[in-house]
Design a protein around this motif. Structure first.
Motif, short mmCIF file in Angstrom:
data_model
loop_
_atom_site.label_atom_id
_atom_site.label_comp_id
_atom_site.label_asym_id
_atom_site.label_seq_id
_atom_site.Cartn_x
_atom_site.Cartn_y
_atom_site.Cartn_z
N TYR A 8 4.45 16.91 -13.02
CA TYR A 8 4.57 18.34 -12.72
C TYR A 8 5.89 18.89 -13.26
CZ TYR A 8 5.05 22.66 -10.10
OH TYR A 8 5.23 23.96 -9.75
N ILE A 9 6.96 18.13 -13.07
CA ILE A 9 8.27 18.55 -13.57
C ILE A 9 8.25 18.64 -15.09
CG2 ILE A 9 10.68 17.80 -13.81
CD1 ILE A 9 10.45 16.70 -10.95
N ASN A 10 7.61 17.67 -15.74
CA ASN A 10 7.54 17.68 -17.19
C ASN A 10 6.75 18.87 -17.71
OD1 ASN A 10 9.07 15.37 -17.34
ND2 ASN A 10 7.32 14.01 -17.52
N LYS A 11 5.72 19.31 -16.98
CA LYS A 11 4.95 20.48 -17.39
C LYS A 11 5.78 21.75 -17.29
CE LYS A 11 0.40 18.80 -16.01
NZ LYS A 11 -0.69 19.01 -15.06
N GLU A 12 6.60 21.84 -16.27
CA GLU A 12 7.39 23.04 -16.00
C GLU A 12 8.60 23.15 -16.93
OE1 GLU A 12 6.81 25.56 -13.75
OE2 GLU A 12 4.86 24.60 -13.55
N ALA A 13 9.16 22.04 -17.37
CA ALA A 13 10.35 22.06 -18.21
C ALA A 13 9.98 22.43 -19.63
CB ALA A 13 11.03 20.69 -18.19
N PRO A 14 10.72 23.37 -20.24
CA PRO A 14 10.44 23.74 -21.63
C PRO A 14 10.83 22.61 -22.58
CG PRO A 14 12.38 24.89 -20.85
CD PRO A 14 11.81 24.14 -19.69
N GLU A 15 10.02 22.42 -23.60
CA GLU A 15 10.32 21.39 -24.59
C GLU A 15 11.36 21.92 -25.56
OE1 GLU A 15 6.92 19.73 -26.44
OE2 GLU A 15 5.79 19.63 -24.57
N ASP A 16 12.00 21.00 -26.31
CA ASP A 16 13.01 21.41 -27.28
C ASP A 16 12.39 22.34 -28.31
OD1 ASP A 16 14.89 19.88 -26.02
OD2 ASP A 16 14.60 18.14 -27.32
N LYS B 257 0.83 -1.20 0.00
CA LYS B 257 0.00 0.00 0.00
C LYS B 257 0.87 1.26 0.00
CE LYS B 257 -3.69 0.35 2.74
NZ LYS B 257 -4.49 0.60 3.96
N SER B 258 1.91 1.26 0.82
CA SER B 258 2.82 2.41 0.87
C SER B 258 3.54 2.59 -0.45
CB SER B 258 3.84 2.24 1.99
OG SER B 258 3.22 2.24 3.24
N ALA B 259 3.98 1.49 -1.04
CA ALA B 259 4.68 1.57 -2.33
C ALA B 259 3.75 2.12 -3.41
CB ALA B 259 5.19 0.19 -2.74
N GLU B 260 2.49 1.72 -3.36
CA GLU B 260 1.51 2.23 -4.32
C GLU B 260 1.32 3.74 -4.16
OE1 GLU B 260 -3.01 1.14 -4.82
OE2 GLU B 260 -1.74 -0.65 -5.00
N GLU B 261 1.22 4.19 -2.90
CA GLU B 261 1.05 5.62 -2.63
C GLU B 261 2.28 6.40 -3.07
OE1 GLU B 261 0.05 6.08 1.50
OE2 GLU B 261 -1.74 4.85 1.29
N TYR B 262 3.48 5.88 -2.77
CA TYR B 262 4.71 6.55 -3.18
C TYR B 262 4.81 6.61 -4.69
CZ TYR B 262 6.25 6.11 1.67
OH TYR B 262 6.35 6.17 3.03
N GLY B 263 4.40 5.52 -5.35
CA GLY B 263 4.42 5.50 -6.82
C GLY B 263 3.53 6.58 -7.41
N LYS B 264 2.35 6.75 -6.83
CA LYS B 264 1.44 7.80 -7.31
C LYS B 264 2.05 9.18 -7.09
CE LYS B 264 -2.81 5.18 -6.65
NZ LYS B 264 -4.02 5.02 -5.83
N LEU B 265 2.65 9.39 -5.93
CA LEU B 265 3.30 10.68 -5.65
C LEU B 265 4.45 10.95 -6.61
CD1 LEU B 265 3.43 10.69 -1.74
CD2 LEU B 265 2.18 12.28 -3.19
N LEU B 266 5.26 9.93 -6.86
CA LEU B 266 6.38 10.10 -7.79
C LEU B 266 5.90 10.37 -9.20
CD1 LEU B 266 8.74 7.30 -6.45
CD2 LEU B 266 9.18 9.75 -6.39
N ASN B 267 4.84 9.68 -9.62
CA ASN B 267 4.30 9.91 -10.96
C ASN B 267 3.73 11.32 -11.08
OD1 ASN B 267 4.95 7.42 -12.05
ND2 ASN B 267 3.05 6.48 -11.39
N SER B 268 3.02 11.78 -10.05
CA SER B 268 2.44 13.13 -10.12
C SER B 268 3.53 14.19 -10.08
CB SER B 268 1.43 13.35 -8.99
OG SER B 268 2.07 13.32 -7.74
N SER B 269 4.58 13.98 -9.29
CA SER B 269 5.66 14.96 -9.26
C SER B 269 6.43 14.97 -10.57
CB SER B 269 6.61 14.70 -8.09
OG SER B 269 7.29 13.48 -8.27
N GLN B 270 6.58 13.80 -11.19
CA GLN B 270 7.26 13.72 -12.48
C GLN B 270 6.45 14.44 -13.55
OE1 GLN B 270 10.35 12.51 -12.86
NE2 GLN B 270 10.30 13.27 -14.94
#
Length: 155
Positions: free
Chosen positions: A138-146, A123-136
């Motif tokens: 968010y990072i992808n939205k903020e980073a400018p594309e080529d 259960k904890s791994a699943e929650e951490y996975g969701k958090l990591l996916n959402s933060s990733q």
């Protein structure tokens, strides 16, 4: 209080005293390596909390050892931590984070000492996975594309 309970209490206090005496080697207090009095105070506080946590882990593992019939090598604090460090998450298919391996029998016994089981870890791994996916994402939205950044040299 029975004699065995008194012995456990005494040994727990004895261990606490020995931990504080061995603080110099266990946590690294031999040389403080700090710049200010405030930094030293913070470091000593963190060491104190770490020793309390280590003592709690020791007591929980000791209680589990008493319940078990045979003495196990992995029921020491350092061995238990090394065993639990093997529980790790990896990124699969470039997207989702999941547990790398199933929880072993040894890890289950150690987790049982802390009142946890395999489902808690999953259960904890699943929650951490969701958090990591959402933060990733968010990072992808903020980073400018080529090609989106303009080159202002020479303009």
């Amino acid at each position: 209080m029975s004699a065995s309970q008194a012995l456990i209490q005494y040994k727990g206090r004895d261990i606490s005293e020995k931990l504080f005496q061995s603080d110099k080697t266990f946590i690294g207090s031999k040389s403080e390596r700090v710049q200010s009095l405030q930094s030293m105070s913070s470091k000593i506080f963190i060491e104190f909390v770490a020793l309390i946590i280590r003592n709690r882990i020791y007591n929980l593992l000791k209680e589990q050892m008493i319940r078990m019939e045979t003495k196990q090598k992995y029921m020491t604090v350092s061995a238990a931590i090394r065993e639990l460090e093997k529980i790790e998450m990896v990124r699969r298919n470039g997207r989702h984070y999941k547990l790398d391996h199933a929880v072993t029998r040894t890890q289950k016994l150690i987790l049982n000492s802390f009142g946890l089981d395999e489902t808690d870890i999953k259960k904890s791994a699943e929650e951490y996975g969701k958090l990591l996916n959402s933060s990733q994402s968010y990072i992808n939205k903020e980073a400018p594309e080529d090609g989106e950044e303009e080159d202002n040299r020479g303009n």
